[in-house]
Design a protein around this motif. Structure first.
Motif, PDB file in Angstrom:
ATOM      1  N   VAL A   1       0.851  -1.186   0.000  1.00 24.30           N
ATOM      2  CA  VAL A   1       0.000   0.000   0.000  1.00 24.30           C
ATOM      3  C   VAL A   1       0.888   1.237   0.000  1.00 24.30           C
ATOM      4  N   TYR A   2       0.832   2.033  -1.046  1.00 27.62           N
ATOM      5  CA  TYR A   2       1.642   3.249  -1.086  1.00 27.62           C
ATOM      6  C   TYR A   2       0.781   4.495  -1.150  1.00 27.62           C
ATOM      7  N   TRP A   3      -0.021   4.562  -2.243  1.00 29.89           N
ATOM      8  CA  TRP A   3      -0.742   5.797  -2.547  1.00 29.89           C
ATOM      9  C   TRP A   3      -1.625   6.247  -1.401  1.00 29.89           C
ATOM     10  N   GLU A   4      -2.378   5.323  -0.843  1.00 30.72           N
ATOM     11  CA  GLU A   4      -3.370   5.706   0.156  1.00 30.72           C
ATOM     12  C   GLU A   4      -2.696   6.362   1.353  1.00 30.72           C
ATOM     13  N   LEU A   5      -1.568   5.757   1.812  1.00 31.07           N
ATOM     14  CA  LEU A   5      -0.874   6.315   2.973  1.00 31.07           C
ATOM     15  C   LEU A   5      -0.310   7.688   2.652  1.00 31.07           C
ATOM     16  N   PHE A   6       0.320   7.795   1.477  1.00 32.53           N
ATOM     17  CA  PHE A   6       0.941   9.080   1.139  1.00 32.53           C
ATOM     18  C   PHE A   6      -0.116  10.162   0.928  1.00 32.53           C
ATOM     19  N   VAL A   7      -1.251   9.770   0.330  1.00 38.04           N
ATOM     20  CA  VAL A   7      -2.329  10.750   0.143  1.00 38.04           C
ATOM     21  C   VAL A   7      -2.806  11.253   1.499  1.00 38.04           C
ATOM     22  N   PHE A   8      -2.969  10.346   2.440  1.00 43.74           N
ATOM     23  CA  PHE A   8      -3.460  10.728   3.772  1.00 43.74           C
ATOM     24  C   PHE A   8      -2.454  11.640   4.480  1.00 43.74           C
ATOM     25  N   ILE A   9      -1.180  11.228   4.473  1.00 39.21           N
ATOM     26  CA  ILE A   9      -0.148  12.023   5.137  1.00 39.21           C
ATOM     27  C   ILE A   9      -0.027  13.390   4.467  1.00 39.21           C
TER      28      ILE A   9
END
Lengths: 791, 263
Positions: free
Chosen positions: A756-764
């Protein structure tokens, strides 16, 4: 206008013109659109292109973001949900927001104990109360500034915990310094007063605060000793049962979850069965597309071959006896031969693929008699319309034979016809695949109704599963809390029971140390290690020093342990939290806010120092600013985490986070200083002279006249630096602190969320954006508010 | 340039000059780097005296009066203001500056403060006057310079003449015993020059000790006790206005006057 005569120069207006409304195209929304979107061909072009680009971006992002999955326990489950809604694809189908749902608290707080979350939250809310007198001075009562001054101590206490008197004592150091400053300021010069205040504060913090704290701890500890001991004993008796009960609950929950997972998997299997025909067709299409690709490659190879033969006008042969010509001809020959080989093998691979891996349309249709074709009989007709397998693969046999016979002397015409025939076969294959796609669409359409119910059921099951997992997490956290309380209680009980013995041993140990010290020759008494002794020291001296050092070590460690025990026993306040437990956005906020609040005054002082006429002060400031600015922040952070230890006395444990805050503050203050220097330079000298001519002192004119104006000019730059500082806090990832980005790595290390990359980076990114954007907006608001004077 | 600054009759008898010395400058010299800006200046100003300093640009007029409240530092000689010698002692400097008011060519009002705040700032922070009292004084002086209605505006909203009158009122709020004017009308257009000169004349009529660097010869003729002509960093000629304008002694003065009054 009729009374205006073009030929007369003297003219008197007899009646005034009435006011008229402007043309409809020059008012309101129409005017705005005309002026801003379609004012000229270039503007129209840009408008259209911009709209198209926005559409493209949104059409990619919005379905992904809003079609995301919120209830899932792992990335695999996310993909199951997406697949069951035909959103599989290659990760473009939908976001797996479940990872945020699962881990957002961790991203916010790091490993801060969940039952203590209220503390940082309260500190954060109070931060805005403390900020109000600074940011909105005209809208809140002035007395609130006292709260702002007390806030740093209050916040530190809330976040790190401990006895409430520690921050009170620390704050009293400042109060003492202030009193000394006022007192000495009346009877001595400003330099003496400032130094006196500094010394008073340092003496307070260094020499008075610790004994005072220890004394309080001991007093309260002694009064509580018996009751604490009995409470601890009672708790040690109760706790194992509580742990066992919670563990049993946890096991039950695990069983429930396992059952729910089975149910969910059963639904998934049922859905797969409904969709089984899709998979059959998908297989068929896959095999045929494979063959199509091979044929395409063969076709390309034929073209390359014919190019080579055309260049050489037949089989490549050297034009002369020169080595170069011979080598060229040989290279061309071998390239052509390779191509001939490729053509043959590609064609036969395609043929065998079609023959072995595909089914006769009749066979395919046979598997559909019971399924989709009952709902949509036209599917069977589609199958009937398809050509037989042989019709696709037999022409290839002919082609393979012809390709096998190809030689270097092949005529261009033959090659062209070979190519044309290959393309005919490819066209047939494409038609075939298109028919299959049509059938696939029809099947999906017939399945859609059947899937509605299991899809809904599947979503329900996922939601149930998510809430079950939440409950399990709560139980697990409670279990962890209770079981660590159990071990802590046991440990503390043991420590308490030995407290009296250790305390009683202290005087004896002290005597022993003193006795051992008496045996050490006076030259060596200040040494802290045996290897500091000169080479020629006698064996007795060595032994004496080593005995003394050992005795002293024991004395000091016993003393420290007694002190620590009293600290724990006499604590009135909050559970202490270790800096290592603080992480995530909380860490970024602590470092960012502390850096911002501390770097502004420091930056102002540096800027004033850099403008000063005092030579050494000026040079110190210049060197400080240039050195700090000239070295990357990451280097300073490594310095803070690694090198600083060498400069500190051995054994001192200087909190890493505090070190980082200091470094970030120094780094940012250098930038702030330069920004403010720009503001100072922009002020006309008349302002300094005006202030001077009224008899205002240096600090008065700075505070009242110069800085308010210089700061106003520098607001955009200052806020820009602050935003930069806040985002730079993510760099602490490299020295092992768990900032949000560091935590996202930690989360990905969990097998559930691996990938999981995008979701975490979008949230942060969103979290940081909210803060930085608010700061930017506030700075705009402030600029507008202060825009009253125009130069 | 008009011959008179004001149309009404000025009561020169009311402007008494006492024997008490307000400023005494003895053998004062100043250099900018190696450039000798002020050379052997000797000047005594009595309390109640009104002195106009004129001369070509670059002659050191502004530097001279800026030395009196130490906006510029002199390198030789002594300057005594109200009996206190100007030295590098910061306490003396701040004390003298609060006794000596100064008005600048470009007003130097504080743009981030309202007119009232501009006026009360120094009394509150330097004199430690209570805020209410300081505001009353400020309103009194604003009425005196005839712009009490502008008290809550910001300097940027006022005309140049109004700003200069505010600047004068700001100095007066400190109840100075001496006022220095550094070309107070040079940045103003003719209509505004008149309102500022009116204010200055009223101040003179109340007996304020004043040193004005100005090219307003009408003002000098009507108000000054003495006119000082400076050139190349030296005092070339000083005399009573009648004598100075009608019968200048030095050639340099004659040339200057013919240029400035000739048209």
């Amino acid at each position: 206008m009729s009374d205006l005569h073009a030929h007369t120069t003297s003219y008197v207006r007899k009646e005034m013109l009435p006011e008229q409304t402007p043309p409809i195209t020059e008012t309101g929304a129409i005017k705005w659109v005309r002026e801003n979107l379609f004012s000229g061909w270039m503007n129209i072009l840009l408008t259209v292109i911009s709209l198209f680009v926005i559409y493209l971006a949104l059409s990619l992002v919005l379905p992904w973001a809003f079609g995301g999955v919120w209830n899932a326990g792992s990335l695999t489950e996310c993909r199951e949900v997406l697949f069951s809604f035909y959103k599989g694809g290659h990760g473009h189908g939908g976001a797996c927001w479940a990872v945020i749902e699962d881990r957002w608290l961790q991203i916010m707080f790091g490993f801060y104990p969940p039952d203590q979350y209220w503390r940082p939250i309260l500190a954060f809310v109070l931060f805005f109360v403390a900020l109000a007198p600074v940011l909105f001075a005209d809208k809140v009562p002035g007395q609130l500034i006292w709260f702002s001054l007390a806030y740093p101590f209050l916040a530190a206490w809330l976040i790190w915990g401990g006895s409430f008197w520690v921050p009170v004592f620390a704050a009293m150091g400042f109060v003492l310094a202030f009193i000394v400053l006022k007192f000495l300021g009346k009877i001595a010069g400003p330099i003496v007063a400032n130094l006196g205040a500094l010394v008073a504060a340092l003496v307070w913090w260094g020499a008075i605060m610790t004994p005072l704290t220890d004394g309080l701890n001991k007093m309260i500890g002694n009064s509580r000793f018996d009751s604490t001991l009995s409470t601890l004993e009672a708790r040690t008796a109760e706790l194992p049962a509580e742990v066992a009960a919670l563990e049993a609950q946890g096991a039950d929950k695990e069983a429930e979850i396992a059952a729910a997972v089975d149910a969910k998997n059963a639904t998934l299997t049922a859905m797969t069965e409904i969709r089984i025909e899709e998979f059959v067709i998908a297989n068929e299409v896959e095999a045929k597309e494979d063959a199509l690709q091979r044929l395409d490659a063969a076709q390309d190879s034929i073209e390359d071959l014919s190019d080579i033969l055309a260049t050489w006008n037949g089989a490549p042969s050297p034009a002369s006896d020169s080595e170069k010509d011979i080598a060229e001809a040989e290279a061309a020959t071998s390239a052509a031969e390779t191509l001939i080989g490729n053509i043959g093998s590609l064609l036969s691979d395609a043929q065998s693929g079609l023959a072995d891996d595909t089914l006769e349309p009749a066979e395919l249709a046979g598997t559909f008699i019971v399924g989709a074709s009952q709902e949509d009989p036209s599917i069977l007709g589609d199958f009937d319309a398809m050509v037989d397998k042989a019709a696709l693969s037999n022409p290839l046999n002919d082609l393979i034979d012809r390709a096998g016979a190809v030689t270097l002397n092949e005529s261009q015409g033959d090659l062209a016809s070979l190519r044309a025939d290959t393309e005919t076969v490819m066209a047939a294959l494409s038609t075939n695949i298109a028919s299959l796609d049509t059938i696939m669409d029809k099947i999906i359409a017939t399945n859609a109704d059947d899937l509605v119910e299991p899809q809904a059921q599947f979503l329900d099951q996922m939601a149930d599963l998510a809430s079950l997992r939440d409950e399990a997490t709560t139980i697990a956290q409670a279990t962890f809390r209770v079981s660590s309380e159990e071990s802590d209680t046991r440990g503390f009980l043991a420590v308490l029971q030995s407290l009296n013995d250790r305390e009683a041993a202290l005087p004896i140990l002290r005597d022993e140390t003193a006795g051992a010290l008496a045996l050490v020759p006076s030259d060596y008494r200040n040494m802290i290690a045996v290897n500091q002794l000169p080479e020629d020291a006698s064996a007795e001296d060595r032994a004496a020093l080593s005995t003394y050092l050992g005795a002293r070590n024991i004395e000091l460690s016993t003393q420290a342990s007694v002190r620590e025990t009293y600290g724990e026993l006499g604590r009135v306040g909050l559970t202490p939290i270790d800096s290592r437990q603080i992480g995530g956005f909380l860490l970024a906020l602590i470092i960012g806010i502390a850096g911002i609040v501390l770097s502004l005054p420091l930056g102002i002082l540096l800027a004033l120092g850099r403008q000063s006429h005092l030579f050494f002060l000026n040079k110190v400031c210049v060197v400080f600013i240039e050195v700090i600015r000239g070295v990357p922040l990451i280097v300073w952070l490594f310095t803070a985490s690694l090198l600083l230890n060498y400069f500190l006395p051995p054994g001192s444990n200087f909190d890493l986070m505090l070190r980082v805050i200091i470094m970030v503050t120094l780094f940012s203050s250098a930038y702030i200083a330069e920004v403010i220097r720009g503001g100072l330079a922009a002020l006309p000298t008349g302002q300094y002279e005006g202030a001077d001519s009224l008899g205002l002192g240096y600090w008065q004119s700075m505070q009242l006249i110069i800085l308010p104006q210089a700061m106003k000019i520098s607001i955009p730059g200052i806020v820009n630096s602050f935003i930069g500082l806040f985002k730079d806090t993510t760099l602490v990832l490299f020295i092992g602190l768990l900032d949000p980005v560091g935590l996202s790595n930690a989360i990905r290390a969990d097998t559930d969320w691996n990938g999981v990359y995008w979701e975490l980076f979008v949230f942060i990114g969103l979290l940081f954006f909210i803060f930085c954007f608010s700061m930017g907006r506030y700075s705009l608001h402030l600029e507008k508010k202060l825009q009253r004077e125009h130069r | 340039m008009s011959d008179t600054a004001i149309d009404r009759e000025i009561n020169r008898d009311a402007m008494k000059v006492s024997d008490e010395v307000a400023i005494q400058i003895t053998d004062m010299n100043k250099w900018y780097g190696t450039f000798h800006v002020l050379r052997d200046i000797n000047l005594t100003v009595n309390r109640g005296e009104r002195i106009v300093v004129c001369g070509p640009s670059g002659s050191g007029k502004s530097t001279l009066i800026r030395c009196i409240n130490r906006l510029e530092e002199h390198q030789a000689g002594t300057i005594m203001v109200d009996g206190t010698e100007l030295s590098s002692d910061l306490k003396n400097i701040d004390k003298i500056r609060s006794e000596v008011g100064m008005c600048f060519q470009h007003f130097n009002l504080f743009p981030h403060l309202t007119i009232l705040e501009n006026l009360t700032l120094a009394p509150i922070w330097v004199r430690k006057t209570p805020k209410k009292e300081a505001e009353e004084t400020a309103m009194h002086y604003l009425e005196k310079v005839k712009i009490p209605e502008q008290a809550d505006k910001y300097p940027g909203q006022l005309s140049g003449g109004q700003q200069q009158r505010v600047a004068i009122a700001r100095s007066l709020c400190m109840k100075p015993r001496i006022m220095l004017f550094d070309e107070p009308t040079s940045a103003l257009d003719p209509e505004m020059i008149k309102e500022v000169l009116d204010t200055m004349i009223e101040l003179a009529e109340e007996g304020m000790t004043m040193i004005c660097v100005t090219h307003e010869m009408g003002f000098a003729r009507q108000v000054a006790n003495r006119v000082i002509f400076m050139d190349a960093g030296q005092i070339v000629e000083q005399n009573e206005p009648e004598e100075f304008f009608n019968n200048p002694q030095s050639e340099r003065t004659q040339l200057f006057l013919s240029q400035i009054l000739g048209h």
